[in-house]
Every structure is written in C-alpha cells, then in structure tokens.
Design an enzyme around this catalytic site. Structure first.
Site, PDB file in Angstrom:
ATOM      1  N   GLU A 282       4.133  -5.679   6.859  1.00  0.00           N
ATOM      2  CA  GLU A 282       3.294  -4.771   7.794  1.00  0.00           C
ATOM      3  C   GLU A 282       3.372  -4.285   9.271  1.00  0.00           C
ATOM      4  O   GLU A 282       3.534  -3.469   9.753  1.00  0.00           O
ATOM      5  CB  GLU A 282       1.595  -5.082   7.431  1.00  0.00           C
ATOM      6  CG  GLU A 282       1.176  -4.762   6.239  1.00  0.00           C
ATOM      7  CD  GLU A 282       1.395  -5.828   5.196  1.00  0.00           C
ATOM      8  OE1 GLU A 282       0.740  -5.816   4.113  1.00  0.00           O
ATOM      9  OE2 GLU A 282       2.307  -6.580   5.579  1.00  0.00           O
TER      10      GLU A 282
ATOM     11  N   ALA B 159       0.894  -1.301   0.060  1.00  0.00           N
ATOM     12  CA  ALA B 159       0.057  -0.145  -0.125  1.00  0.00           C
ATOM     13  C   ALA B 159       0.914   1.180  -0.100  1.00  0.00           C
ATOM     14  O   ALA B 159       2.017   1.213   0.190  1.00  0.00           O
ATOM     15  CB  ALA B 159      -0.934   0.023   1.383  1.00  0.00           C
TER      16      ALA B 159
ATOM     17  N   GLU C 182      -0.595  -9.523  -1.188  1.00  0.00           N
ATOM     18  CA  GLU C 182      -1.963  -9.760  -1.179  1.00  0.00           C
ATOM     19  C   GLU C 182      -2.721  -9.783  -2.515  1.00  0.00           C
ATOM     20  O   GLU C 182      -3.496 -10.205  -2.800  1.00  0.00           O
ATOM     21  CB  GLU C 182      -2.580  -8.698  -0.219  1.00  0.00           C
ATOM     22  CG  GLU C 182      -2.300  -8.930   1.207  1.00  0.00           C
ATOM     23  CD  GLU C 182      -2.743  -7.720   2.185  1.00  0.00           C
ATOM     24  OE1 GLU C 182      -3.640  -8.032   2.984  1.00  0.00           O
ATOM     25  OE2 GLU C 182      -2.384  -6.508   1.784  1.00  0.00           O
TER      26      GLU C 182
ATOM     27  N   GLY D 219       0.774  -5.231   0.766  1.00  0.00           N
ATOM     28  CA  GLY D 219      -0.613  -5.268  -0.427  1.00  0.00           C
ATOM     29  C   GLY D 219      -0.074  -6.007  -1.746  1.00  0.00           C
ATOM     30  O   GLY D 219      -1.067  -6.422  -2.466  1.00  0.00           O
TER      31      GLY D 219
HETATM   32  N1  T1G Z   1       4.522   3.475   0.175  1.00  0.00           N
HETATM   33  C1  T1G Z   1       5.039   4.785  -0.370  1.00  0.00           C
HETATM   34  N2  T1G Z   1       6.199   5.060  -0.483  1.00  0.00           N
HETATM   35  C2  T1G Z   1       7.176   4.002  -0.442  1.00  0.00           C
HETATM   36  C3  T1G Z   1       6.919   2.840  -0.213  1.00  0.00           C
HETATM   37  C4  T1G Z   1       5.286   2.567   0.128  1.00  0.00           C
HETATM   38  N3  T1G Z   1       5.146   1.184   0.348  1.00  0.00           N
HETATM   39  N4  T1G Z   1       7.785   1.933  -0.152  1.00  0.00           N
HETATM   40  C5  T1G Z   1       8.925   2.350  -0.599  1.00  0.00           C
HETATM   41  N5  T1G Z   1       8.598   3.780  -0.833  1.00  0.00           N
HETATM   42  C6  T1G Z   1       9.545   4.974  -1.047  1.00  0.00           C
HETATM   43  C7  T1G Z   1      10.614   5.390  -0.075  1.00  0.00           C
HETATM   44  O1  T1G Z   1      10.124   6.031   1.056  1.00  0.00           O
HETATM   45  C8  T1G Z   1      11.540   6.056  -0.763  1.00  0.00           C
HETATM   46  O2  T1G Z   1      11.093   7.406  -1.078  1.00  0.00           O
HETATM   47  C9  T1G Z   1      11.587   5.291  -2.087  1.00  0.00           C
HETATM   48  O3  T1G Z   1      10.139   4.799  -2.069  1.00  0.00           O
HETATM   49  C10 T1G Z   1      12.531   4.040  -2.383  1.00  0.00           C
HETATM   50  O4  T1G Z   1      12.342   3.563  -1.337  1.00  0.00           O
HETATM   51  C11 T1G Z   1      -3.010  -3.095   3.096  1.00  0.00           C
HETATM   52  C12 T1G Z   1      -1.292  -1.756   4.810  1.00  0.00           C
HETATM   53  C13 T1G Z   1      10.427  -1.901  -1.396  1.00  0.00           C
HETATM   54  C14 T1G Z   1      12.288  -2.947  -0.270  1.00  0.00           C
HETATM   55  O5  T1G Z   1       6.252  -2.043   3.967  1.00  0.00           O
HETATM   56  O6  T1G Z   1      10.426  -2.074   2.148  1.00  0.00           O
HETATM   57  O7  T1G Z   1       0.672  -2.920   2.233  1.00  0.00           O
HETATM   58  O8  T1G Z   1      13.193   8.423   0.153  1.00  0.00           O
HETATM   59  O9  T1G Z   1      14.750   3.751  -0.423  1.00  0.00           O
HETATM   60  O10 T1G Z   1      15.898   0.268  -0.531  1.00  0.00           O
HETATM   61  O11 T1G Z   1      -1.559  -4.857   3.671  1.00  0.00           O
HETATM   62  O12 T1G Z   1      11.152   0.600   0.030  1.00  0.00           O
HETATM   63  O13 T1G Z   1      13.314   8.195  -2.306  1.00  0.00           O
HETATM   64  O14 T1G Z   1      11.517   9.607  -1.289  1.00  0.00           O
HETATM   65  O15 T1G Z   1      13.404   1.903   0.617  1.00  0.00           O
HETATM   66  O16 T1G Z   1      15.274  -0.149  -2.899  1.00  0.00           O
HETATM   67  C15 T1G Z   1       3.875  -2.575   3.235  1.00  0.00           C
HETATM   68  C16 T1G Z   1       7.946  -0.746   2.038  1.00  0.00           C
HETATM   69  C17 T1G Z   1       3.011  -1.309   3.272  1.00  0.00           C
HETATM   70  C18 T1G Z   1       7.497  -1.970   2.092  1.00  0.00           C
HETATM   71  C19 T1G Z   1      12.634  -1.025  -1.677  1.00  0.00           C
HETATM   72  N6  T1G Z   1       5.210  -2.561   2.132  1.00  0.00           N
HETATM   73  N7  T1G Z   1       9.083  -0.739   1.312  1.00  0.00           N
HETATM   74  O17 T1G Z   1      14.031  -0.718  -1.135  1.00  0.00           O
HETATM   75  O18 T1G Z   1      14.324   1.754  -1.679  1.00  0.00           O
HETATM   76  S1  T1G Z   1       1.483  -1.669   4.365  1.00  0.00           S
HETATM   77  C20 T1G Z   1       6.299  -2.121   2.853  1.00  0.00           C
HETATM   78  C21 T1G Z   1      10.377  -1.238   1.304  1.00  0.00           C
HETATM   79  C22 T1G Z   1       0.378  -2.514   3.395  1.00  0.00           C
HETATM   80  C23 T1G Z   1      -1.769  -3.576   3.214  1.00  0.00           C
HETATM   81  C24 T1G Z   1      -0.621  -2.939   4.022  1.00  0.00           C
HETATM   82  C25 T1G Z   1      11.683  -0.611   0.418  1.00  0.00           C
HETATM   83  C26 T1G Z   1      11.738  -1.682  -0.619  1.00  0.00           C
HETATM   84  P1  T1G Z   1      12.387   8.459  -1.090  1.00  0.00           P
HETATM   85  P2  T1G Z   1      13.640   2.828  -0.517  1.00  0.00           P
HETATM   86  P3  T1G Z   1      14.732   0.476  -1.685  1.00  0.00           P
END
Ligand code: T1G
Length: 679
Positions: free
Chosen positions: A124, A62, A104, A101
C-alpha cells in the site's frame, strides 16, 4: 454471478474467488466473502473453511480502480473482522501473491498455508497508503514488529519460505494447494480457542518500553523515505499496534489511512500505478501481433553501457555474445561485468551460483560475424553517426533474416541509422539508462519503418529483463533527454544571472529530485558532449572542462569533491561564472526559488507538451513514467505532466509567459479549455 463460489469437501467449506486478472477485492468479492462466512457459520455440518483464489493469484489487494469512488458496503475492514469472528477455523490457501487487502484477509483467517513460490506483502505504501483493513495491527502481532515495519514501510513482499520461518505462514504446501489446504483444515477443525491474530500480544509487548526499533528504523530509512508521507504513517500505525489494544489501534489506522487517501501523494502514486501498466500498451499495433524470437542476444561494445546492457539479459538467463574491437577492451569489459556480479553476490543480492551461471552465458568475441545467429543485436558504441551507420551496414550483411537490429543511441536519428541497412523495418532504438543493469527505464524508439512485431518483441523482452519500457518517436533526445535540455539550458543561464549551483540544486532536491542539474552534471561528467578544445571557451561548461573540472571523476566540476565524493561549493567555479558574467555583460541580480522552478520545471512541461503534440510520446502518462524511472522524478508527484495538472496548467502558462517563453500550442489549448494532461 458472484465471483465467489462455495463447495463442500466433506465437512470443509471451500470458498473460491474467481475475479481475474488478480482477484482484486472489489465490491462483489467482498460481498461474496461475507455471504460465504455466514453460510459456514449457519451450517452445522461445516467444521472448517478454506479460502482460495482461482487463476494466477490469491487476492492481490483492494480494487484500486474503486479508489476515489464512493465505496460500497461491506467495506474490507468489516469483511476481515467477519472472517476472524467466524465460529469455524478459516484457512487461507495462498498461491501467487497475497498483497495488501489480500494479506489482511489471510491475517484475519485463523491459519495460512502457502505454496513455496507465493509472495506475501503489504505494498500500500507504494500507492501512498497503508494497509487499511487491520493489516498494520495484525501483521506486527503475527510477523513481529521489525518485519512488519520492513514490509509495510517499504512495500516489498517476502517469499512464503521466509513467511513460514517467521510464523506468518503455518504450513508450506507442495502439490495441489486446495487438496492440502482442505487436509490442513481437517487437522485443525477441532482446535479451540481459534487463534485470532488481533488478540496476540507476544510479539508486540516487548516493544512497549524499548522504542529503539522505531527510532532505528526511521534513522536507517531517512534517505529512502525523504519527501514521502506514507512510510511514516505506516510506522505510526505499527507503533499504535504496540501501544494500544486492537480495537483502538484500528481506529488510529483508519484515521491515518483516510488522511493519506485524501492527500495529493496518494493520488499521484495511484495514478502512477496505472501509468506504468499503460506504458506497455503500444498504439497502432494490429491485433494478434506476435513477438519474434528472443533467445540469443548480441551486443556490440563492451564499455559501460554494453556491459550493463548485457548483464540484464544474462541475469534473465538469456545468452549474450559481446563484441569488441580489441582484446584489452574486451577483457576490461567482461572483467567489469564479472566484478559487478561478484559484488552483488558479496552483498547477498544474488548467490555466487547465480553470478557464475550468468557469466557462463556470455560469449566474448572480436568477430562481428559471430553475431550471425542472434535474434536481437544491440549496438552500444560511442555516439557518432558515421560509426553507427558503418556498423549497421555491416550487420545488414551478417545478421540472419528476421533478426532485430537495435541502437542504444541516446540522441541520434534512428531513421538515418536504419537507412544504412536494406531492412529498416527490423531496426529500432533501445535507449538504456546508465547504469544499464540498474536503471529500470528503457526507451523503445519507434522508427518510421519499424515493424509492429519488432516493437512487440522489444516490449516483451523489456518485461523479461525487468525493465519498464516506454515507446518514443524519433526526435533529438527522444522523451527524457529532450525534456532535460531546456532544464539544463535555463539552469546554466540562471547561473550567469546570479543564482548559484547550490541554490538551483537545493530547489530541485527540495522538490524531491535525488539531485539537482549541477550535481547530476558532475556525476554524469561535465565533459559529456564537450568539443575537447581547451582553447575554445564559449560557455561555463567549456571553461570548467578547460580547467580540468570534468566532475566527480576528477574530484572537481561545478562543485569540489572530497575523497568520499561529498560536494562543496567552489570559489573557483564562482570566479569562472563571474568572469563569464562580465564577458557576456550580464547583470547579476537576486534570483528567487519560484523563478528557478518556473524556468527549469515549467519549461520541461512545455517541452513535454510539444512531444505530445508531435506524437513523440503516445500519452502524457508515458512521459511521467520516463521521468520517474529514468531521472528520479519523485513518484509522489506523479511525474512532470501529472504535476503540471496539479500545479494548474493556467498557472504554468502564466509563468512561462512571464518569463518570455513560447508556450506550446497543446499546453495553451488545454489551459484555456480547463483540461488536464493526465486525467
Ligand atoms: N486493483 C485493480 N486492478 C489491479 C490490481 C488491483 N489491486 N492489481 C493489478 N491490477 C490490474 C492491472 O492494472 C493490470 O490491468 C492487470 O491487473 C494485471 O496487472 C485496504 C487499500 C498482483 C503483482 O498494490 O502489484 O489493498 O493493465 O500487469 O505483472 O489495505 O498487479 O491488464 O488492464 O501488474 O502479473 C494493494 C497491486 C492494493 C498490488 C501482478 N495491492 N498489483 O503483477 O500483472 S491497496 C497492490 C500488483 C489495498 C487495503 C489497501 C501486480 C501483481 P491491465 P499487472 P503482473
């Protein structure tokens, strides 16, 4: 323009998401996915659907930036149900990551194919949440209950190969992912009924009677999950997947999700997600500044820190030349490194081949001149300014032009060290935390003359060795240790006034710290910084050191330790403190836990405010990153500055004043203006 596009390959509709950087499932993506499925359902020529991501990854979850804002329909739970109820088989084609997500969406698809390098997970819980779009109900049905518990409650992803072995992925793809995914879709286009994850029972049924998997899992992770809410909510949701039909299980999931989402822990952990990424941004660096080379590293000193520092680079495949003064010290240091690698291999964390390859990149030497071709040289010798100046003066003559000269000092003045060379612009502090091959934090100390590309190089190398780096200014103790000092000082004063080491440590452990000030002192060594003169006793520490109570390494410090290093309160220490109390003429009194919090944590926040005032930290969130990764501050409290905002700055100012502390200007101003440090 929608980030979702569709095109037909024969009778397969390929749905592509192009929402850089990580294909987050923001509103436009969700809308586009629903429209694409409706298109597929409405087009008789379409026999199957492939969902694929453009760029570095499949959906990484998400869009976290949307959290806390009014969410727009369609919401993700609706989107995944629409995908699962598509009348044509839907194949998710995964590369990079399928997270949260994103997984999912893949679980709601009828089939999943992936390249071998892909990672699949539900992180999450690291945001204080749980998978809120059916993931807690579909994942155990496809991957099994044990694996679902591990993935959801820890948030750690698994590789595509393992996912294939457990049936979470139907095919591993080599070569062009889209092409092979389309071919796979063509193979399954006629198969009916469509395999719906939500309808599977085979992997959850066995656990309806035998609940031991849940009790065992809770037991095994008690210590790791201590203080956190989200891991237990994830377990509860997966229990619902075992006990209830899908339609009811998702209601339990939703209820638990909303409970977490509105809680303080989730807010703190989501704040921290971005704080960690913001820390990598360095203020005042000219646009386009490129990092220097970082191909060969030199390390001076093969002690605990020098060895740990070297292992970071060796494990990242970067050759290291390590220097010591004497052969026995060199052999001892390289022996410890080899031992650490063999221990990791024995635990299966790395393969024996990887251990050997890492040690194969190490060049031990007794000659400082052998560092002449290094791109970065890190000095890790004991904390003495004259010794460090002498080494840097020598390095100035030996190191090649453009080499970066770094000191691992924890306290000393980087500008003074740099002044011992003719190239202060190439000098920087790289403060690793012990054990350096384990602790994630790295303080990059920016000297008055440190060049922008030196900072950029340090930050880039930190990422390569999997460290989280924070830029600190030159001041005593930089960010972390500087804030640690008022805590330790007040903790020791509280001892004299009537509190006990166990009481103070209990308050900190109860707060969520891995250990309190006195357990930490015993672990690090009570004799750190001691003047080594047993006849000179000016404080409780001196008295303990003079009594040979140097901490865990001596089996005695502020606590007594048994052979398994379990601490017990010590009557000897109690007597030492009492003697001091009398000598100092301090009246013993009842000390409340609130007073301990005010004097040991509020004072840290106060020092944090001074660090910001002086520009010794770029932003308040950097301070929080330092404390979470360097000192075990509980991430579900966000860090000292985020916590201060949650506690209320006016309350902190009042508490400090009540205890007679001088309130930092910035803290008072923000409290009076009703402002916050971190939001
Ligand atoms: N949403 C918004 N921005 C995100 C994002 C996300 N999910 N993931 C990364 N970014 C932005 C981050 O802030 C950065 O921005 C840029 O992308 C690059 O990220 C309903 C509720 C995918 C392994 O927890 O683990 O789904 O600093 O520096 O090292 O069930 O990002 O450049 O401005 O980390 O290559 C669950 C989170 C969400 C994954 C890539 N998902 N992301 O790593 O790059 S909750 C997560 C990561 C959800 C549902 C629920 C990592 C990555 P900026 P980065 P990276």
């Amino acid at each position: 323009m929608s980030p979702i596009s569709t095109k037909k390959h024969g009778d397969v509709l390929v749905v592509t998401s192009n929402n850089p950087p990580v294909n987050a499932l923001g509103h436009a993506v969700r809308e586009g996915l629903v429209a694409a499925i409706e298109e597929a359902d409405g087009d008789d020529e379409v026999k199957a659907v492939v969902i694929i991501g453009e760029g570095q990854t499949f959906f990484a979850g998400a869009d976290i930036t949307e959290f806390g804002r009014a969410m727009q329909n369609p919401m993700l739970p609706q989107v995944v149900d629409i995908i699962e109820n598509c009348t044509k088989p839907v194949v998710s084609a995964i590369h990079g990551t399928a997270l949260g997500g994103g997984l999912e969406v893949a679980l709601a698809s009828h089939y999943r194919v992936a390249v071998a390098s892909a990672k699949l997970g539900v992180p999450e819980v690291k945001l204080g949440l749980l998978p809120g779009a059916g993931g807690t109900q579909r994942l155990p049905r496809v991957a099994g209950v044990q694996k679902a518990l591990e993935m959801a409650a820890t948030g750690n992803p698994i590789g595509a190969k393992e996912a294939y072995e457990i049936g979470l992925v139907d095919r591993l793809i080599e070569g062009d992912l889209e092409q092979h995914a389309v071919a796979f879709a063509e193979e399954v286009r006629e198969i009916r009924p469509l395999p719906k994850s939500s309808e599977r029972q085979d992997k959850v049924e066995p656990y309806r009677t035998d609940r031991s998997v849940f009790t065992d899992f809770r037991k095994a992770n008690e210590r790791k999950f201590r203080g956190f809410e989200a891991p237990y909510a994830n377990i509860q949701a997966i229990e619902a997947a075992v006990d209830k039909p899908y339609a009811e299980g998702v209601l339990t999931e939703r209820q638990l999700f909303l409970q977490l989402m509105t809680g303080t822990q989730a807010r703190a952990q989501q704040y921290f997600f971005f704080a960690e990424r913001r820390a990598a941004k360095i203020d005042g660096i000219p646009e386009g500044t490129q990092p220097r080379m970082g191909k060969r590293i030199g390390v001076i000193g093969a002690g605990t820190m020098g060895g740990g520092i070297s292992m970071n680079f060796l494990s990242a495949g970067i050759p290291v030349t390590i220097v010591e003064m004497a052969q026995d010290a060199l052999d001892r240091g390289t022996g410890v490194m080899r031992g650490n690698y063999e221990a990791s291999a024995a635990k299966g964390r790395i393969s024996p081949g990887q251990a050997q390859a890492a040690m194969g990149l190490l060049t031990p030497t007794l000659k400082l001149d052998d560092l002449a071709d290094c791109d970065l040289i890190i000095e890790a010798v004991f904390e003495n300014m004259d010794v460090k100046k002498d080494i840097f003066a020598k390095l100035d003559k030996i190191a090649k032009p453009g080499a970066i000269l770094a000191s691992n000092t924890s306290y000393l003045n980087i500008d003074e060290i740099a002044a011992a060379t003719s190239r202060p612009e190439d000098v920087v502090g790289l403060h690793f935390f012990s054990p350096a091959n384990v602790m994630k934090l790295l303080e990059i100390v920016r000297g008055a003359k440190t060049a922008p590309d030196v900072l950029v190089t340090a930050m880039a190398l930190a990422k390569r060795i999997r460290k989280v780096a924070v830029v600190a200014g030159v001041c005593h103790g930089f960010i972390g240790n500087r804030m640690l000092m008022p805590r330790q000082v007040e903790a020791t004063k509280l001892l004299l006034e009537g509190a006990t080491p166990e009481q103070i440590d209990r308050v900190h452990v109860g707060f969520g710290m891995p250990m309190g000030p006195f357990q930490m002192a015993d672990l690090a060594g009570v004799d750190i910084g001691w003047h080594r003169d047993p006849s000179r006793i000016e404080n409780v520490r001196d008295a303990l050191c003079a009594a040979d109570r140097w901490g865990q390494k001596k089996g005695a410090g502020f606590y007594d330790y048994d052979e398994r290093r379990n601490p017990t309160p010590s009557p000897v220490v109690e007597k030492i403190i009492e003697e001091f109390r009398v000598k100092e003429g301090v009246e013993k009194r009842e000390i409340g836990n609130d007073e301990i919090v005010e004097r040991t944590l509020y004072t840290m926040v106060n020092e944090g405010a001074r660090i910001l005032e002086e520009g010794m930290a770029q932003r308040a969130s950097d301070i929080d990153v330092v404390w979470v990764y360097g000192y075990g501050w509980p991430v579900y409290r966000g860090g000292p500055m985020f916590w201060a905002d949650t506690e209320g700055l006016d309350k902190i100012v009042a508490g400090l004043e009540r205890r007679g502390f001088e309130v930092a200007k910035l803290l008072r101003e923000k409290a009076e203006a009703g402002e916050k440090f971190t939001r």
